[in-house]
Design a protein around this motif. Sequence first.
Motif, PDB file in Angstrom:
ATOM      1  N   SER A  22     -26.410  74.738  44.525  1.00  0.00           N
ATOM      2  CA  SER A  22     -25.323  73.770  44.736  1.00  0.00           C
ATOM      3  C   SER A  22     -23.965  74.446  44.695  1.00  0.00           C
ATOM      4  O   SER A  22     -23.746  75.421  43.973  1.00  0.00           O
ATOM      5  CB  SER A  22     -25.363  72.701  43.637  1.00  0.00           C
ATOM      6  OG  SER A  22     -24.200  71.893  43.702  1.00  0.00           O
ATOM      7  N   THR A  63     -27.521  72.136  50.964  1.00  0.00           N
ATOM      8  CA  THR A  63     -27.943  72.334  49.565  1.00  0.00           C
ATOM      9  C   THR A  63     -29.449  72.107  49.439  1.00  0.00           C
ATOM     10  O   THR A  63     -30.153  72.875  48.779  1.00  0.00           O
ATOM     11  CB  THR A  63     -27.166  71.418  48.580  1.00  0.00           C
ATOM     12  OG1 THR A  63     -27.708  71.583  47.270  1.00  0.00           O
ATOM     13  CG2 THR A  63     -27.226  69.943  48.937  1.00  0.00           C
ATOM     14  N   TYR A  92     -24.263  78.726  51.316  1.00  0.00           N
ATOM     15  CA  TYR A  92     -25.397  78.435  50.417  1.00  0.00           C
ATOM     16  C   TYR A  92     -26.340  79.630  50.311  1.00  0.00           C
ATOM     17  O   TYR A  92     -26.940  79.852  49.247  1.00  0.00           O
ATOM     18  CB  TYR A  92     -26.109  77.139  50.833  1.00  0.00           C
ATOM     19  CG  TYR A  92     -25.276  75.942  50.446  1.00  0.00           C
ATOM     20  CD1 TYR A  92     -24.220  75.521  51.259  1.00  0.00           C
ATOM     21  CD2 TYR A  92     -25.464  75.291  49.235  1.00  0.00           C
ATOM     22  CE1 TYR A  92     -23.398  74.467  50.885  1.00  0.00           C
ATOM     23  CE2 TYR A  92     -24.655  74.234  48.850  1.00  0.00           C
ATOM     24  CZ  TYR A  92     -23.629  73.831  49.670  1.00  0.00           C
ATOM     25  OH  TYR A  92     -22.807  72.802  49.288  1.00  0.00           O
TER      26      TYR A  92
END
Length: 326
Positions: A22, A63, A92
């Motif tokens: 995250s 995510t 990410y």
Amino acid sequence: MTPLAERYRERLPLTAATRVVSLGEGATPLLHAPRLGERLGIDLWLKWEPSNPTGSYKDRGMTIAVTKALEEGAQAVICASTGNTAASAAAYAARAGIPALVLQPEGAVAGGKLAQTRMLGARVLEIRGSFDQALDAARELAARGTHALVNSLNPYRIEGQKTAVFEIVEELDAPPDIFVIPYGGGGNTTAYAMGLSELGLGAELVSVEATDRVRTLATAIRIAAPAHAAAVARTRARVVSVSDEQIVAAWLELARVEGLFCEPSSAAGLAALAADSPVGARVVCTITGHGLKDAEAAARHAPEPVRVEADADAIAAAARIPGAAR
Ligand code: F0G
């Protein structure tokens, strides 16, 4: 801040053991837009997705996609992109500590997105061809097993993106009459349809594409053959198209009337509302990406700055300040 993966854990394909990757995505503002709403004769709300960590709604899906890729043992990720998916995948992947390979149509990605993706450490390849060709190549490479595909064909992307609908309905305490979003490849349309169906809601979903998909100035949605076209047709979404002139007018109006600077593609929904306003309805229009991502487009359409000497009289004259010029 609670990541959306934690907030909606029970509605996502995650287990108690899943280690979430995250960057603080989700929980974006839902802004009332009374002045623009009054012009359109509607109760207008804007879901401001540029507040996500990389400046677009893509982070909601990324995510989950990168979390699941890691959980399933992926060593690297790959995507084709008109720019925003690329920046999100790069961010990410960096956060997860794995490499990202990004395929972009040469010369058709906004400068801010390209700079972002390069900064975030992705390997960027500019493809001599269209987005559709880049996507075909990404799929073929992913099938060889070295990279997990994190385009919206990855079902985990759709799962993450549906959370925008949950947030909107929670924030308004009720569903709006109409949801309006831009339509490029169609992944987000299928995600919103999924969110609505999981909540058992019958609200209208309007999905807005560029009339000239191949040449639109809104490069984020410059996609000739949407990968999700068949899936979009199976949803209840109503597809509407708008010209570049309509997109530019809505884009400038949003900035000047409500103080919100988005990228051109994100104004497609407002352009459709301006063309055919559902008078009296409560409408949530999702603004998908930040204006700073495409500063070149803004420079082409916003007024030029005026050059002036550092002199109060000259400045007062140039700024046309009544009463200040001597
Ligand atoms: N808005 C923005 C800012 C986008 O970047 C995109 C798609 C869309 C809307 C359309 O969403 O494809 O789910 O229908 N961008 C992709 C990318 C294609 O590569 O960044 P869609």
